[in-house]
Design an enzyme around this catalytic site. Structure first.
Site, PDB file in Angstrom:
ATOM      1  CB  SER A 184      -2.990  -6.739  -4.208  1.00  0.00           C
ATOM      2  OG  SER A 184      -4.321  -6.366  -4.482  1.00  0.00           O
ATOM      3  N   GLY A 185      -4.712  -7.615  -1.471  1.00  0.00           N
ATOM      4  CA  GLY A 185      -5.285  -7.165  -0.204  1.00  0.00           C
ATOM      5  C   GLY A 185      -4.541  -7.679   1.012  1.00  0.00           C
TER       6      GLY A 185
ATOM      7  CB  CYS B 252      -9.684  -3.204   0.612  1.00  0.00           C
ATOM      8  SG  CYS B 252      -9.126  -4.745   1.346  1.00  0.00           S
TER       9      CYS B 252
ATOM     10  CG  ASN C 198      -7.570  -5.018  -3.691  1.00  0.00           C
ATOM     11  OD1 ASN C 198      -7.610  -5.119  -4.917  1.00  0.00           O
ATOM     12  ND2 ASN C 198      -6.589  -5.513  -2.978  1.00  0.00           N
ATOM     13  CB  THR C 199      -4.005  -1.712  -3.714  1.00  0.00           C
ATOM     14  OG1 THR C 199      -3.905  -1.653  -5.141  1.00  0.00           O
ATOM     15  CG2 THR C 199      -3.868  -3.152  -3.248  1.00  0.00           C
TER      16      THR C 199
ATOM     17  CG  HIS D 228     -11.322  -6.815  -2.591  1.00  0.00           C
ATOM     18  ND1 HIS D 228     -10.229  -7.522  -3.024  1.00  0.00           N
ATOM     19  CD2 HIS D 228     -10.992  -6.381  -1.339  1.00  0.00           C
ATOM     20  CE1 HIS D 228      -9.290  -7.523  -2.080  1.00  0.00           C
ATOM     21  NE2 HIS D 228      -9.724  -6.829  -1.062  1.00  0.00           N
TER      22      HIS D 228
ATOM     23  CB  VAL E 226      -0.982  -0.019   1.184  1.00  0.00           C
ATOM     24  CG1 VAL E 226      -1.760   1.292   1.266  1.00  0.00           C
ATOM     25  CG2 VAL E 226      -1.965  -1.183   1.049  1.00  0.00           C
TER      26      VAL E 226
ATOM     27  CD  GLN F  88     -11.896  -9.765   0.846  1.00  0.00           C
ATOM     28  OE1 GLN F  88     -12.759 -10.074   1.643  1.00  0.00           O
ATOM     29  NE2 GLN F  88     -10.817  -9.101   1.199  1.00  0.00           N
TER      30      GLN F  88
END
Lengths: 344, 344, 344, 344
Positions: free
Chosen positions: D179-180, D150, D322-323, D242, D14, D176
């Site tokens: 990368s989460g 996220c 999500n990121t 996601h 992140v 999901q």
């Protein structure tokens, strides 16, 4: 009566495969499992994050894990299979050998040592007798035998099948599965929708181990083969099965048809884990493929295909299951060879 | 004023990329879209199963798709970008050229024809003048120029950068993305957790197209380069970006450091779609990687890395975005070269 | 003596799985294979693009494929397993039944017909006797029995285990493998690094088939259960194994612990292909997982896990192998039930 | 003049996204980067394993990384973006606030604290004034604002758009992206050809954060919404984006058409990083899809689709990057809101 065996580094990815192969094995009986200090004292069920796609065998699950230390392994265990990180292996494997254990190891340490046999039984079983030299020199009651790296095992049998034509130069590009790096070796963000054109130390292993495997042992010394191998290693998003593109230049002329015939005719060995047919040669140019062909011969066969002549030699593809033929199964097979040849 | 352009085969995967690149292009204005008979008469929005990761441009969405037939394309369209299946291209591209259209084509038909220039502008822009010969011989008002296959485009710029050292032998293993086979070209069951060591016709394209691209045009005839290229092609589970492992043997000695320098210094060309830096050379041995590096230079650059000396020459890896640099972007760039050189 | 059986639609993905299961089956002997007109007359080896991960059985490979037509199938074949596209099945399955063949079908046509039993043997074996009604009404010597859709089979056993608590409302989200769509059903460009939140017709199948399966047959008529099922279906990049997230509201209060107990205790049936334990309940909240758990019970078990109470009921996950338990194995199991119950 | 900002935890996944978004941001100027002790003193280029698909900005690459400690960050930095592991964040974020820094944090610690605003600017910008309460209570010159998890950010805007119909019960299943979990959060062996039906702590975040976000702030106290949310979280093999399946029951009747209209009409906010259209509603039932739709609105939009009525309410799917929308972009947007509202 079954030989009592142990697994050094039993909780890792290869360690789990070893257990999957050894549990039903009629000649071996699992009697000891070791892991790092953190795991010692726990049951195997508690210590291992079991991730093989068959359930953990019940009798194995209840074994108490010991430290990876000769003092912690029962004396009546005769044979140890080792899949330790190489830095650990370099330290403790000699200690086990000195303490009288015979070790069949998949760890990369000491593979290139002059007095350590590096063996694929179907290819160079006769190298095993280098153990006599080893015991002489080191004064060990035990013994240390190694199997090669997974990517080496995949292509060396095909080279061995062509060796009589005079191997001169080999180029090999590998497409390697993520399991080769261990359970946490490759993160998903590194490899989904991606490929990585480098695996640290891997190219060197293909280049040097293949020369040792194809070398000759005269009863006293092992000479390495003169073939020049140039490897380029890639990681791709497959779970199991290393695929390799190989170009070979030979002294004598060799047609694709003749090479296919030699590979198909290359003999297996009469050991339990060795497949009836060592090298399966596909006619279809799009085979072998990892997902379809990695379990040939219960994961112990090598597959080849796409044989064709090029301006300077021969091109073909080969494949083997990297954690069975290329790791756990390779060590088990060496264990069978040790038993067969009276080293236990 | 912008040149009015059309796209032949506008609904396919490369056709969609062409529209994505042409829509914002200041020198070109999309004025015609063709597809198969099934789609003719529909709006592009209805006809195309749009799958590029930016929304379909509104003005393009409302264009009525025509049949792929010279009679169906307005006369004031000067330049056509073609991404037709090669069997279709072989039929209709000559008809368009005869009807006076200039065609910049990504289709594989006629790439090796003696009077058809096969061009990567940064590498062999001077081959474009083969069009004079083409027009003479064929009596066309129009013209037909081709860009090479995606896997050829990926490695030829790196070879061109080393050409002065005398290219003798090249071995190349490709790890190709699924988008290279078109939207339905590779089924998910074929490729998830798998790799396919064969792409029909692909090896031959790398071997022959690279010799043509590196050849010399003396104003009348094009001679092909003498380098021997031996290719092995693999499909892997990546979306975009072809990665290639290359071994090169040269007449003159060439160190890895010198080769890196030559690649980094290899000139780009002053056209809108050409990147400032044609070849990015990475120091990190694990680069380039498809997902991280395919969009360098807006997908028009080539990336190289892992340069190292081998017993018989040089080894390195290279990468390019196969549907931009290797297909749609290559055709657009050839369109820019045609405009620059007065062929429109 | 083994029953002589045939496979209708033998070249497809489910057809191949049927052959893989039937070839070693002691009660059945493969005596006929049918496919489309294109394949008729070829050997099975020629006709099928064999893609299962075990080699094609030699004796099956040499069978000559017939057209999918009652006239082309030998009379001494008693039982046909059908995995035809539903549009084809709707046409030809009744013709086979009329010609006297008993058909155990995986095709989706006619599953919801009033006089066609839709059967999961462990759940509603007694529905099979609807065949008496069917034969009466249709005047068939043969018979037609169906197994449900793969995504329905995955969660209905878990619902059946909880049925005595009074099922009121079910929400289910599926994460389905690509093999469920057949060999060419999902292109790689659609699904790599992606998920698709829609599978045409699938939601309706989960909602209606589950009510029929959980319904009661009084010897004359079949009433459907009143449970409300609301499904949301997703395709994800896995090869085999459908994973489902389920929320259940019941009339009677039901704890997670009690639900787990009921599932684990839900009885299997004494047929060869039925697993000893029908529903495996995992304690670990991150299980079941497709790759690790799809082969439980040789691919015929259902796995459940993550049981927990929610404000309005119960939440859990379940999993089954979609082409074995959910398709080919389901049809074979229905064949065994037909044999056991004297319908052959 | 640009506000001088810093990034706490700048080397993580992140953190890298934050730098990618902040580097070209006209209102913010990156003036400080912190990481763990190991990295302090190195240049950012040395410290970060840069894995975003655009090159590391040159000016950022040369910044010397500091320890994550108020004493190590220049006083003229006004705003800090935090993407620390929550255990670290819990320790050091209050220290930074006490030292006078305003912190816009993506870390999960303290999100549910009574005096910490949890903000999605388009949804509940007015909650920001909870900072007055926070400063009063804690005696801080600085301030701490959080963005949600996220997976929460993905579906809450769609709920907010329907809130006037009276939200009663929500069931949500998430698919999901890896990368989460951060760069090394999910190993490739865990997720290739697989899905994991559990993400530790995630379900609780969706359930509690959504109630706080939809709650009302009366100038003194924040009341949480009464909606019941029941979540089931899955990890699947996608890189970014996601996808969520949502079922909503509302007090007032709500048709799918009306819900689509409300979502499309839900207002965005006039901040630089907020998209013109907050919620894109697709007609096509198979959209949104992660790979195709995650970059809508430069990754800051939410996509919805598949709206349909069910027996007890409404079903639809939604998606966000999500990121970006779900993490780095959310923090940057909160930074813009802090600036706009005079908190800097």
């Amino acid at each position: 009566m079954a030989v009592r065996v142990g697994v050094l580094g039993a909780t890792g990815a290869v360690g789990q495969r070893l257990i999957q192969l050894l549990d039903p094995h009629p000649e071996f009986e699992i009697a000891a499992l070791t892991a790092s200090e953190d795991s010692a004292g726990k049951t195997y069920r508690q210590a291992a994050k079991w991730r093989v796609d068959s359930p953990i065998p019940d009798d194995v699950a209840d074994i108490t894990v010991s430290a990876t230390d000769p003092a912690a392994v029962p004396d009546d265990v005769d044979l140890l299979f080792s899949s330790l990180p190489s830095s650990v292996g370099a330290d403790v494997e000699p200690a086990f050998c000195e303490a009288g254990y015979v070790v069949s190891s998949n760890s990369s340490n000491a593979r290139m040592a002059d007095d350590v046999p590096l063996v694929i039984p179907e290819v160079n079983a006769e190298h095993l007798d280098l153990l006599e030299v080893q015991r002489d020199e080191r004064g060990w009651d035990g013994a240390l035998v190694k199997n090669p790296n997974c990517s080496t095992i995949t292509f060396v049998p095909t080279l061995a099948a062509l060796a009589e034509y005079g191997l001169e130069t080999v180029h090999v590009a590998t497409l390697q599965a993520v399991s080769g790096a261990g359970y946490d070796g490759v993160s998903s963000m590194e490899i989904i929708d991606n490929a990585i054109p480098h695996i640290g130390g891997e190219e060197d292993k293909l280049e040097t181990e293949s020369r040792k495997l194809l070398g000759e042992f005269d009863g006293a010394e092992l000479s390495h083969d003169e073939v020049t191998v140039s490897a380029s290693c890639n990681r791709i998003p497959t779970i199991d099965g290393h695929l390799e593109n190989v170009w070979v230049e030979t002294e004598e002329e060799l047609s694709a048809a003749k090479a296919a015939e030699e590979m198909a005719a290359y003999p297996s060995i009469d050991l339990r884990s060795s497949p009836d047919q060592l090298i399966h040669v596909f006619d279809a140019p799009d085979r072998p493929q990892p997902r379809l062909d990695r379990t040939l011969g219960d994961g112990m066969a090598v597959a080849a295909g796409g044989l064709q002549e090029t301006p300077d030699g021969l091109q073909y593809n080969c494949l083997a299951h990297n954690t069975i033929r290329g790791a756990a199964g390779a060590s088990v097979l060496n264990g069978e060879l040790l038993l067969e040849n009276g080293y236990l």
